[in-house]
Scaffold this active site. Sequence first.
Site, PDB file in Angstrom:
ATOM      1  N   ASP A 277     -22.945 -19.985   4.046  1.00 41.23           N
ATOM      2  CA  ASP A 277     -24.289 -19.689   3.556  1.00 41.23           C
ATOM      3  C   ASP A 277     -25.059 -20.979   3.267  1.00 41.23           C
ATOM      4  OD1 ASP A 277     -23.510 -17.073   3.631  1.00 41.23           O
ATOM      5  OD2 ASP A 277     -23.825 -16.664   1.508  1.00 41.23           O
TER       6      ASP A 277
ATOM      7  N   HIS B 179     -19.852 -22.226   1.669  1.00 37.99           N
ATOM      8  CA  HIS B 179     -21.228 -22.711   1.600  1.00 37.99           C
ATOM      9  C   HIS B 179     -21.375 -24.025   2.372  1.00 37.99           C
ATOM     10  CE1 HIS B 179     -21.164 -19.848  -1.741  1.00 37.99           C
ATOM     11  NE2 HIS B 179     -22.465 -19.743  -1.553  1.00 37.99           N
TER      12      HIS B 179
END
Length: 349
Positions: free
Chosen positions: A151, A305
């Site tokens: 992400d 992430h």
Amino acid sequence: MATNTGGHGQSTDRSRRIRFLRRLILVSIAASCLIPTGFCIFLVIKNIRTNKMLDKAKSELSWYEEHFGEETLAGGDPDNPDADASEDETADIAVQETDETEDDTPAVDPEISSGVAGEDVKSTEDESSDEAPDGEQEEWDGIRRVYITFDDGPSSSTNQILDILDSYGVKATFFVTGKEGEENEKLYRRIAAGGHTLGMHSYSHKYSELYESLESFSADLHKLQTYLYEITGVWSEYYRFPGGSSNTVSRAPMDQLINYLDLEHITYFDWNVASSDDSGINKDVIVANVMTGVPKFHEAIILLHDAADKPATVEALPEIIEQVQALDNTVIVPITDDTLPVQHISNSQ
């Protein structure tokens, strides 16, 4: 007759001094008024800016206080507090307090706090059961599929992540945000050209704007979808909600946003294996979190992430890949149209 020039000269000097003193007094009075006034104006402007920053900080802090201040029981698991954000910014926590799932219930994205308990959870099949989400028996082919997802990118870490994936011949899924500039455009293109899946994670990643209404969500979505298409030629049809579908900060009802994605033929994906890499933990804990969760699922979607301030994620990635590849009957694949989505909240339609 002698002229009294000395007296006249002294009178002229005296007049000049008087005029100078008058000017000096006037300037001093003006300065004594203007300087404090200007300083007050400066303080007022600074105070307004500080209050805005403080309000924003309080708003963000409230999410994290919910997350780190109480443990949410998800599926009866005391070690599963909510968690994503974000972005944006958390402190070190012990392994026992990460958002790693100890049972079959997906964790909540650490970017914001959002309770999972009591939610309608639509997940992939658990290793202990071959029952499909619709209640029908679905035959498992015996191959565990692992989806590594990132992400928040692109970032200054993206090239390193892509280099590692390439070195292992692994394809991943990147849920990206809207970031302009030539360097970011190169990263979008490299992700797409490398055979990785390009998903959407909102253009702005600003919760207050994104989740204000269906209209603001729709505008943000299509801005990112069009932007990615113009840069890469990929019309993305995969989405991950910032904060996950079970977030509790959206002003627009989440089922309304989910139904809208369905109408737009966009599939959204949450996750069932949380690495907690946004919590400031080191790479060994990230690897342990991932490898505790992956064996529990036939289809495991890992949340990581892609961010400049998360170097531990990059450090952990090679070990994650190696340990996943060492599992029997396990493959690492990118998200495709055939992927069974993990969804914390199922479509209400």
